[in-house]
Scaffold this active site. Structure first.
Site, PDB file in Angstrom:
ATOM      1  N   PHE A 263      48.519  25.028  35.264  1.00  0.00           N
ATOM      2  CA  PHE A 263      47.572  25.210  34.542  1.00  0.00           C
ATOM      3  C   PHE A 263      47.403  26.091  33.562  1.00  0.00           C
ATOM      4  O   PHE A 263      48.019  27.439  33.677  1.00  0.00           O
ATOM      5  CB  PHE A 263      46.240  25.462  35.570  1.00  0.00           C
TER       6      PHE A 263
ATOM      7  N   VAL B 100      51.122  29.123  36.311  1.00  0.00           N
ATOM      8  CA  VAL B 100      50.377  29.398  35.267  1.00  0.00           C
ATOM      9  C   VAL B 100      51.024  29.293  34.007  1.00  0.00           C
ATOM     10  O   VAL B 100      52.081  29.989  33.526  1.00  0.00           O
ATOM     11  CB  VAL B 100      49.905  30.967  35.532  1.00  0.00           C
ATOM     12  N   LYS B 101      50.469  28.259  32.961  1.00  0.00           N
ATOM     13  CA  LYS B 101      50.998  28.284  31.651  1.00  0.00           C
ATOM     14  C   LYS B 101      50.638  29.430  30.723  1.00  0.00           C
ATOM     15  O   LYS B 101      49.226  29.683  30.689  1.00  0.00           O
ATOM     16  CB  LYS B 101      50.783  27.018  31.020  1.00  0.00           C
ATOM     17  N   ILE B 102      51.509  29.977  30.159  1.00  0.00           N
ATOM     18  CA  ILE B 102      51.333  31.250  29.184  1.00  0.00           C
ATOM     19  C   ILE B 102      52.313  30.849  28.114  1.00  0.00           C
ATOM     20  O   ILE B 102      53.122  30.511  27.818  1.00  0.00           O
ATOM     21  CB  ILE B 102      51.986  32.442  29.565  1.00  0.00           C
TER      22      ILE B 102
END
Length: 239
Positions: free
Chosen positions: A64, A90-92
């Protein structure tokens, strides 16, 4: 499917029904989402959607993405997203929309043990920067947008080869081939030894075609054309 793939196929989308279908296909071992896909799907509650997804997908990784465009907000969002489940990545993005590097944030979050999927990477230099800031042993995905690289007329394969070598320098880092344009890209990624490829549901649906006899496929195509032309009721020759 005749050909056994080593590359892991992740489903890329934000329609829960499609995600569940892909989950049940037996071909998919992970899932990714992004703000653009959520917008297209008409998602109105980010956290609500995420919880629905994680209620259905419990064993495989799900990525996400943060929505913030400044480091402080990204940090807060990343920590909240990470708390949603043990299988959450966690998409960064590799930079903010203004081009500010997120490398130090990546370092900070990775050192805390947060699983990351660093996205929107296009170059070997970006790959190097990201890997240098990831903590060895903490699971992380490095997403290189091979499909969009190819859209510019460049062959993404040499870039992916170099990126793979860099990712192998630290334990727990996986290279992801992002934005494929055709099912053949899955086999390209597999041949290179890339760890993961993200695919839309329509590409995943074509995987069972692997090894199909081309003569038979040709015949089926002609039969499809005939069925469609007949249903149109068109005539070229008059009675």
């Amino acid at each position: 499917m005749e050909k056994q793939l080593k590359v892991k196929v992740f489903s890329d989308g934000a329609v829960l029904e499609n995600m569940v279908t892909d989950l049940n296909s037996g071909l998919v071992t992970g899932f990714t989402t992004n703000p653009s896909l959520m917008k297209k799907a008409g998602i109105t509650s980010y956290i609500g959607f995420a919880k629905e997804v994680l209620d259905k997908i419990t064993e495989y990784p799900v990525s996400f993405e943060v929505f913030g465009d400044d480091i402080a907000t990204m940090r807060q969002e990343a920590e909240k997203i990470a708390e949603l489940g043990d299988n959450v990545y966690v998409k960064i993005p590799v930079t903010t929309s203004k081009g500010e590097s997120t490398a130090e944030l990546i370092k900070e979050l990775s050192e805390k043990g947060i699983k990351l999927n660093v996205t929107a990477i296009f170059t070997v230099e970006q790959t190097r920067l990201v890997v240098d800031h990831l903590t060895s042993g903490v699971p992380a995905i490095v997403s290189v947008f091979a499909g969009r690289i190819a859209d510019t007329g460049l062959d993404p394969v040499p870039i992916m080869k170099e990126a793979l070598t860099i990712c192998r320098e630290k334990e727990g880092i996986e290279l992801l081939w992002a934005s494929p344009r055709e099912t053949f890209n899955i086999y390209q990624a597999d041949a290179l030894g890339v760890d993961i490829i993200t695919c839309t549901s329509d590409l995943i649906a074509k995987l069972p075609l692997a090894g199909k006899d081309l003569n038979h496929y040709s015949l089926e195509t002609v039969q499809m054309f005939l069925e469609d032309s007949t249903s149109l009721g068109f005539k070229i020759l008059e009675d």
